[in-house]
Structures are given as C-alpha cells and as structure tokens.
Scaffold this motif. Structure first.
Motif, PDB file in Angstrom:
ATOM      1  N   HIS A  81       2.492   5.816 -47.060  1.00 49.70           N
ATOM      2  CA  HIS A  81       1.088   5.967 -47.451  1.00 49.70           C
ATOM      3  C   HIS A  81       0.822   5.317 -48.800  1.00 49.70           C
ATOM      4  CE1 HIS A  81      -0.131   9.488 -44.578  1.00 49.70           C
ATOM      5  NE2 HIS A  81       0.574   8.554 -43.976  1.00 49.70           N
ATOM      6  N   GLU A  84       0.352   1.716 -48.286  1.00 49.40           N
ATOM      7  CA  GLU A  84      -0.928   1.390 -47.642  1.00 49.40           C
ATOM      8  C   GLU A  84      -2.110   1.583 -48.602  1.00 49.40           C
ATOM      9  OE1 GLU A  84       0.589   2.129 -43.080  1.00 49.40           O
ATOM     10  OE2 GLU A  84      -0.432   3.771 -44.124  1.00 49.40           O
ATOM     11  N   LYS A 166      -7.567   3.775 -41.457  1.00 50.13           N
ATOM     12  CA  LYS A 166      -6.249   4.097 -42.024  1.00 50.13           C
ATOM     13  C   LYS A 166      -6.253   5.493 -42.648  1.00 50.13           C
ATOM     14  CE  LYS A 166      -2.757   1.498 -41.598  1.00 50.13           C
ATOM     15  NZ  LYS A 166      -1.963   1.913 -40.476  1.00 50.13           N
ATOM     16  N   GLU A 169      -5.935   8.078 -40.102  1.00 47.88           N
ATOM     17  CA  GLU A 169      -4.526   8.175 -39.686  1.00 47.88           C
ATOM     18  C   GLU A 169      -3.729   8.988 -40.701  1.00 47.88           C
ATOM     19  OE1 GLU A 169      -3.923   3.762 -38.039  1.00 47.88           O
ATOM     20  OE2 GLU A 169      -2.103   4.613 -38.899  1.00 47.88           O
ATOM     21  N   HIS A 170      -3.969   8.701 -41.985  1.00 47.37           N
ATOM     22  CA  HIS A 170      -3.259   9.421 -43.052  1.00 47.37           C
ATOM     23  C   HIS A 170      -3.548  10.917 -42.970  1.00 47.37           C
ATOM     24  CE1 HIS A 170      -3.024   5.662 -45.917  1.00 47.37           C
ATOM     25  NE2 HIS A 170      -2.235   5.572 -44.858  1.00 47.37           N
TER      26      HIS A 170
END
Ligand SMILES: [Fe+2]
Ligand SMILES: [Fe+2]
Length: 190
Positions: A81, A84, A166, A169-170
């Motif tokens: 993470h 990202e 994203k 998703e996290h």
C-alpha cells in the motif's frame, strides 16, 4: 464550422484549435476550453497530494513497526500500500505541474492539508483499523472530488477515478485483515 458525418457541426474547427493552441503555448496543457477553475483545481490537488503523502508515511511506519504473531503478511500488505500511495502522490504531483502549479511537498503544514490523519496505532489491530478509517475517508473525499470535476476537467476526474478504485481495494484489504485478526468487522459497511 465543418459538418461531421452525422450532420452535426464539429465542436471546434481544427484550424481554429491549432491557432488557439499556438497563441497560448505558455499555458501548457490548459487550453481555452478547459472549463475548470485552474487555481481551484490546483488547490484541491495539493490537498490530495498531502493526503497521499500522509498515507505513504503511515503505511511505511506501520510496515516497519508491525510486530507479533502473523504480522508478516500484514507487513507485506502495508508495504504494498505504501508503494501504491507513493505512485498516487507522484501522479497527482505531475498533474499539478501540468496545470501550471508547483506541487507542495513541504512537510510543514502537511497534516493540516491532508484529508486523512496520521494515526500510528499501538498494535497490529489498531494499525489496521486506523488504515481502514483513513482509506474510507480518502474514498469519500475522492468520490466528492470526482463529482466536482465532472466534465469540467475530465483528465483530473479520470485520474481521481483510477486512484479511487485503488483506495477502495485498500479499504477492502484492511477490512479483510481486520476481520482476520479481530474476528468481527468493527466498522459497518455503507
Ligand atoms: Fe492513495
Ligand atoms: Fe490507499
């Protein structure tokens, strides 16, 4: 105006477009039909940048500090993470630059520019919970911004949509970890 295949006129004549682009070359990517408020967009993106930097710091700190039984998988997740979030920060900074702004990486005032807070969390479960909260704040904030940018600035909107997917998703990853490590989800969905 020239007629298009379907009989509708083109929105702008190509020649005219080129002329306008040449005349305002110093404006970089901001062409006259940009409908957003550039200064406002830059200011909003500075806050997104700060949010992403705070996320990089929090996940990196958590990846280092996570200890205890079954922490290895969680560490790896935090590390991924952090990487990202770093990519998000870079993309947002590039967009600010493209819009003619100077991305604000100044550590001073970083926390107050950020939408999410820097909360360390004392143990593994607390860390996961704080990250889940931060991700949910980011998701809500970014959804709002996507609606705001709408058709006024499609490039920024598309970037934010991709970042939002994203962050969702996290949030989901953190939620799954919380369930795995605590047994029950402590935050209601929706
Ligand atoms: Fe992010
Ligand atoms: Fe995130």
């Amino acid at each position: 105006m020239k007629a298009a295949r379907n009989g509708q006129p083109f929105l702008s004549d190509v020649e005219e477009l080129r002329e306008r682009a040449r005349a305002s070359i110093q404006d970089g990517a901001i062409t006259p039909n940009y409908q957003g408020d550039v200064a406002q967009t830059i200011e909003i993106l500075q806050s997104v940048l700060a949010t992403e930097i705070v996320c990089v710091l929090r996940y990196t700190m958590n990846a280092v500090a996570a200890t205890g039984i079954s922490s290895e998988g969680v560490k790896a997740e935090f590390d991924e993470h952090a990487k990202e979030e770093q990519e998000h920060a870079r993309r947002v900074a590039e967009r600010i630059n493209q819009l003619g702004g100077k991305p604000n990486f100044n550590p001073e005032g970083l926390a107050s520019r950020s939408a999410s807070q820097y909360v360390e969390g004392g143990n593994l479960v607390e860390m996961i919970r704080e990250n889940l909260i931060a991700e949910r704040i980011a998701c809500e904030h970014y959804r709002e911004l996507i609606r705001y940018f709408g058709d006024k600035d499609p490039t920024t909107r598309v970037m934010m949509e991709s970042i939002l997917s994203k962050e969702e998703e996290h949030a989901n990853d953190m939620h799954d970890l919380l369930v795995a490590h605590e047994g029950t989800p402590s935050l209601k969905q929706g």
